[in-house]
Each structure stands twice: as structure tokens, then as C-alpha cells.
Design a protein around this motif. Structure first.
Motif, PDB file in Angstrom:
ATOM      1  N   ALA A 269      39.472  80.204  87.245  1.00 14.18           N
ATOM      2  CA  ALA A 269      39.489  81.468  87.982  1.00 14.18           C
ATOM      3  C   ALA A 269      38.324  82.344  87.548  1.00 14.18           C
ATOM      4  O   ALA A 269      37.907  82.316  86.397  1.00 14.18           O
ATOM      5  CB  ALA A 269      40.804  82.192  87.731  1.00 14.18           C
ATOM      6  N   GLY A 270      37.841  83.153  88.496  1.00 10.51           N
ATOM      7  CA  GLY A 270      36.828  84.157  88.187  1.00 10.51           C
ATOM      8  C   GLY A 270      35.514  83.602  87.683  1.00 10.51           C
ATOM      9  O   GLY A 270      35.158  83.805  86.532  1.00 10.51           O
ATOM     10  N   ALA A 271      34.782  82.906  88.540  1.00 10.88           N
ATOM     11  CA  ALA A 271      33.498  82.337  88.113  1.00 10.88           C
ATOM     12  C   ALA A 271      32.507  83.426  87.710  1.00 10.88           C
ATOM     13  O   ALA A 271      31.722  83.245  86.793  1.00 10.88           O
ATOM     14  CB  ALA A 271      32.909  81.463  89.219  1.00 10.88           C
ATOM     15  N   GLY A 272      32.537  84.565  88.396  1.00  6.99           N
ATOM     16  CA  GLY A 272      31.640  85.665  88.046  1.00  6.99           C
ATOM     17  C   GLY A 272      32.167  86.482  86.884  1.00  6.99           C
ATOM     18  O   GLY A 272      31.461  86.719  85.904  1.00  6.99           O
TER      19      GLY A 272
ATOM     20  N   THR B 119      34.811  75.886  91.001  1.00  2.94           N
ATOM     21  CA  THR B 119      34.852  74.520  91.505  1.00  2.94           C
ATOM     22  C   THR B 119      36.075  73.797  90.975  1.00  2.94           C
ATOM     23  O   THR B 119      36.633  74.162  89.946  1.00  2.94           O
ATOM     24  CB  THR B 119      33.588  73.748  91.119  1.00  2.94           C
ATOM     25  N   GLY B 120      36.497  72.784  91.715  1.00  7.81           N
ATOM     26  CA  GLY B 120      37.677  72.031  91.312  1.00  7.81           C
ATOM     27  C   GLY B 120      37.820  70.766  92.111  1.00  7.81           C
ATOM     28  O   GLY B 120      36.929  70.375  92.863  1.00  7.81           O
ATOM     29  N   ALA B 121      38.962  70.159  91.985  1.00  7.54           N
ATOM     30  CA  ALA B 121      39.193  68.853  92.586  1.00  7.54           C
ATOM     31  C   ALA B 121      39.474  68.911  94.089  1.00  7.54           C
ATOM     32  O   ALA B 121      39.329  67.921  94.772  1.00  7.54           O
ATOM     33  CB  ALA B 121      40.349  68.164  91.889  1.00  7.54           C
TER      34      ALA B 121
ATOM     35  N   GLY C 207      40.781  76.875  92.348  1.00  5.97           N
ATOM     36  CA  GLY C 207      41.034  78.135  91.668  1.00  5.97           C
ATOM     37  C   GLY C 207      40.925  79.373  92.535  1.00  5.97           C
ATOM     38  O   GLY C 207      40.878  79.307  93.758  1.00  5.97           O
ATOM     39  N   ASN C 208      40.884  80.509  91.865  1.00  7.18           N
ATOM     40  CA  ASN C 208      40.962  81.810  92.518  1.00  7.18           C
ATOM     41  C   ASN C 208      39.796  82.708  92.123  1.00  7.18           C
ATOM     42  O   ASN C 208      39.374  82.715  90.975  1.00  7.18           O
ATOM     43  CB  ASN C 208      42.261  82.510  92.118  1.00  7.18           C
ATOM     44  N   GLY C 209      39.323  83.478  93.096  1.00  8.89           N
ATOM     45  CA  GLY C 209      38.338  84.510  92.799  1.00  8.89           C
ATOM     46  C   GLY C 209      36.971  83.987  92.419  1.00  8.89           C
ATOM     47  O   GLY C 209      36.619  83.999  91.246  1.00  8.89           O
ATOM     48  N   GLY C 210      36.201  83.549  93.401  1.00 12.54           N
ATOM     49  CA  GLY C 210      34.858  83.068  93.107  1.00 12.54           C
ATOM     50  C   GLY C 210      34.006  84.114  92.411  1.00 12.54           C
ATOM     51  O   GLY C 210      33.299  83.823  91.461  1.00 12.54           O
TER      52      GLY C 210
ATOM     53  N   LYS D 243      32.268  81.778  96.165  1.00 11.52           N
ATOM     54  CA  LYS D 243      33.124  80.757  96.778  1.00 11.52           C
ATOM     55  C   LYS D 243      34.261  80.355  95.849  1.00 11.52           C
ATOM     56  O   LYS D 243      34.094  80.293  94.631  1.00 11.52           O
ATOM     57  CB  LYS D 243      32.306  79.508  97.089  1.00 11.52           C
ATOM     58  N   SER D 244      35.419  80.051  96.473  1.00  9.41           N
ATOM     59  CA  SER D 244      36.563  79.494  95.738  1.00  9.41           C
ATOM     60  C   SER D 244      37.606  78.975  96.732  1.00  9.41           C
ATOM     61  O   SER D 244      37.414  79.056  97.942  1.00  9.41           O
ATOM     62  CB  SER D 244      37.193  80.542  94.821  1.00  9.41           C
TER      63      SER D 244
END
Length: 125
Positions: A2-5, A22-24, A30-33, A49-50
Motif C-alpha cells: 500500500a501507498g507507493a508514494g 504493484t502485485g500479482a 494493493g491500495n493507494g498508488g 496506479k494501484s
């Protein structure tokens, strides 16, 4: 994931851009790019993106621009958020809520916002 930024905390006058959780699941998970579980004031969340909440998820957003974000499932712009005095535009989702969306667990609330030109396959707001 969650929360890439950013995940948690208070951000003021920041730009969060080009982040991706990113994920499968078809490349995005996940949540909240851009942001997850955060308080954002006078920020720009652009081109993130998410899977859920391309711009932000489970956050409080004040006087921000949420634009050009993408979610594979729901809410290209903001999911499960409280959004105040903000502009939500040109976000897209492959499922529901191009701009804003809640889930079975929490609503997405918008106050005094401009929500325009968002795209999804099942409800653009």
C-alpha cells in the motif's frame, strides 16, 4: 502492499506522481498508488496506479488536485477517502468509480469538490 508514494503521515504542498503499487493481480495490487492512510493538504496526486484508489486510499485530502490516476479495480482517483475543496479529474478505473469510490467497509465522501471528466466501466464518479 500500500501507498507507493507515501503511507501514513501528514503532507503539505507536495507533488506525488508516477507511483505504482504493484502485485500479482494483472500487474497492480494493493491500495493507494500515490498515498495510503495519509493526510494530504495542498498537494498534487498525478499519474499514480494501484488496484484500489490509484491516487489515494483511506486518506483525508484537502485542497488537492487528484488527476490522471488509474485503478485496476475501483476508484482511479480516491477510494475510501474524505476529500475537501479539491479537484478530481481525468482519473480512470477498469471497474467502478473513475474519480471517487467507497467500498463495503467505508464510504468515500466529497465536500465542495469539482469532479469532472473521470472514466470507468461502471460509474464514473
Amino acid at each position: 502492499p500500500a501507498g507507493a508514494g507515501v503511507s501514513g503521515g501528514l503532507l503539505r504542498h507536495c507533488i506525488i506522481t508516477n507511483c505504482a503499487v504493484t502485485g500479482a493481480w494483472l500487474g497492480y495490487g494493493g491500495n493507494g498508488g500515490g498515498a495510503y492512510g495519509s493526510v494530504l493538504e495542498d498537494c498534487r496526486l498525478v499519474s499514480n496506479k494501484s488496484l484500489h484508489g490509484g491516487g489515494c486510499f483511506d486518506s483525508v485530502v484537502r485542497r488537492c488536485l487528484i488527476a490522471d490516476n488509474y485503478a485496476k479495480d475501483d476508484a482511479g482517483g480516491a477510494s475510501n477517502c474524505q476529500v475537501f475543496d479539491s479537484v478530481v479529474t481525468r482519473n480512470r478505473s477498469s471497474n467502478i468509480g473513475g474519480g471517487l469510490s467507497g467500498t463495503a467497509f467505508r464510504d468515500c465522501l466529497a465536500y465542495n469538490c469539482t469532479v469532472v471528466s473521470n472514466i470507468s466501466t461502471a460509474g464514473a464518479i
